[in-house]
Enzyme design. Structure first.
Site, PDB file in Angstrom:
ATOM      1  N   GLU A   1      -9.309  -9.307   3.857  1.00 25.96           N
ATOM      2  CA  GLU A   1      -9.637  -7.901   3.561  1.00 25.96           C
ATOM      3  C   GLU A   1     -11.036  -7.760   2.945  1.00 25.96           C
ATOM      4  O   GLU A   1     -11.464  -8.592   2.131  1.00 25.96           O
ATOM      5  CB  GLU A   1      -8.591  -7.296   2.601  1.00 25.96           C
TER       6      GLU A   1
ATOM      7  N   GLU B   1      -0.566 -12.048  -1.757  1.00 26.67           N
ATOM      8  CA  GLU B   1      -2.001 -12.042  -2.017  1.00 26.67           C
ATOM      9  C   GLU B   1      -2.377 -13.252  -2.858  1.00 26.67           C
ATOM     10  O   GLU B   1      -1.761 -13.498  -3.901  1.00 26.67           O
ATOM     11  CB  GLU B   1      -2.403 -10.748  -2.750  1.00 26.67           C
TER      12      GLU B   1
ATOM     13  N   ASP C   1       5.537  -7.230   2.375  1.00 30.39           N
ATOM     14  CA  ASP C   1       4.739  -7.682   1.228  1.00 30.39           C
ATOM     15  C   ASP C   1       5.613  -8.076   0.039  1.00 30.39           C
ATOM     16  O   ASP C   1       6.601  -7.383  -0.278  1.00 30.39           O
ATOM     17  CB  ASP C   1       3.832  -6.532   0.748  1.00 30.39           C
TER      18      ASP C   1
ATOM     19  N   SER D   1       0.846  -1.200   0.000  1.00 28.71           N
ATOM     20  CA  SER D   1       0.000   0.000   0.000  1.00 28.71           C
ATOM     21  C   SER D   1       0.882   1.251   0.000  1.00 28.71           C
ATOM     22  O   SER D   1       0.407   2.346  -0.309  1.00 28.71           O
ATOM     23  CB  SER D   1      -0.919   0.002   1.230  1.00 28.71           C
TER      24      SER D   1
HETATM   25  O1  KIV Z   1      -0.453  -3.412   1.491  1.00 25.74           O
HETATM   26  C1  KIV Z   1      -0.946  -3.340   2.617  1.00 25.74           C
HETATM   27  O2  KIV Z   1      -0.712  -2.399   3.386  1.00 25.74           O
HETATM   28  C2  KIV Z   1      -1.838  -4.410   3.033  1.00 25.74           C
HETATM   29  C3  KIV Z   1      -2.699  -4.172   4.230  1.00 25.74           C
HETATM   30  C4  KIV Z   1      -3.671  -3.119   3.969  1.00 25.74           C
HETATM   31  C5  KIV Z   1      -3.310  -5.416   4.730  1.00 25.74           C
HETATM   32  O3  KIV Z   1      -1.886  -5.419   2.410  1.00 25.74           O
END
Ligand code: KIV
Length: 281
Positions: free
Chosen positions: A188, A121, A89, A51
């Site tokens: 989510e 994801e 991530d 994000s």
């Molecule tokens: O990218 C992110 O910050 C996320 C969260 C919102 C769970 O995947």
């Protein structure tokens, strides 16, 4: 860190895994060292989420985030924290091609940042990849329900589980990632009955974002809760502060004082000239 589990040293992946059904897991996103420093004492988990592409870099989606960006922000968050478990991530395109590609990216991120785990994801379609990673020493947090990296195939940021088809798919995804060895799963944008059913059906902690209080923990994007990102605010965000307004106000005051020569004053200067001489500081 939760009220019932104050301890020194970082929270580990097995400790988080063992929190299933116990006191809620507290997670926020972090992208920089100073922010990580502030959040660390309050959170069990700091997520270096992709994000950051939107809330830090001003991108329209997370799709253009790179592995190098995640590595650099992951390093910063590790430097700024000492208690929370840090999860980074895997960005779009860095793991979907094959389980081998996923392992190369994940091991690179783990080695470069020193973080404890990676998040990716995907549900059933990535079960094989999750198993491949966990069997080779890479702890994986899965992410199901609304998946921002699939914005183009999902046709936008749409909540899941409102209809029979997405409810069944989200539940099946949860079971698949848990069976594959994920140590926890972000759920989510998923309606409460489905999030509750998932949480009851699997033996790993569910971390909800827009997925109700039924989950084993919660995560939000820090910039959202602090009012530092206001391009759009999802329904599931609660704003705890308005730092964006505070920044505008402070910058405006500074600008006025510079323009009117009220700043800097003597107290902000070195070596002021006094009676024609340089004064020692
Ligand atoms: O990218 C992110 O910050 C996320 C969260 C919102 C769970 O995947």
């Amino acid at each position: 860190m939760s009220a019932t589990s104050k301890k020194m040293g970082r929270t580990s992946v097995p400790e988080l895994r063992a929190r299933k059904g116990k006191d809620p897991i507290v997670c926020l996103t972090a992208y920089t060292a100073p922010m990580a420093q502030r959040l660390d004492e309050h959170c069990d988990l700091l997520l270096v989420g992709d994000s950051l592409g939107m809330v830090v870099y001003g991108m329209e989606s997370t799709l253009a985030v790179t592995v190098d960006m995640m590595v650099n922000h992951g390093k910063a968050v590790m430097r700024g924290s000492k208690n929370a478990c840090v999860v980074v991530d895997l960005p779009f395109g860095s793991y979907q091609e094959s389980k081998e590609q996923a392992f190369r990216t994940a091991s690179h991120i783990l080695a470069e940042t020193g973080c404890a785990a990676v998040k990716l994801e995907g549900g059933a379609e990535l079960a094989e990849t999750i198993e491949f990673l966990t069997m080779r020493g890479v702890p994986v947090m899965a992410h199901i329900g609304l998946m921002p990296q699939q914005v183009n195939t999902m046709g936008g940021f749409k909540s899941q589980g409102r209809d029979e088809e997405t409810a069944r798919k989200t539940l099946a995804d949860a079971k698949a990632v848990a069976k594959a060895g994920a140590f926890s799963v972000v759920v989510e944008g998923t309606v409460e009955p489905v999030a509750r059913q998932i949480t009851e059906a699997i033996d790993i902690p569910t971390i909800g974002i827009g997925a109700s209080v039924a989950c084993d923990g919660q995560v939000l994007v820090t910039e959202d809760i602090l009012g530092l990102f206001s391009d759009f605010t999802p329904k599931f965000v609660k704003r705890y502060a308005n730092l964006g307004d505070a920044v505008s106000e402070a910058a405006g005051q500074y600008a006025d004082e510079v323009r009117t020569r009220q700043f800097p004053t003597d107290e902000h200067c070195f070596g002021l000239a006094k009676k024609g001489k340089l004064r020692a500081v």
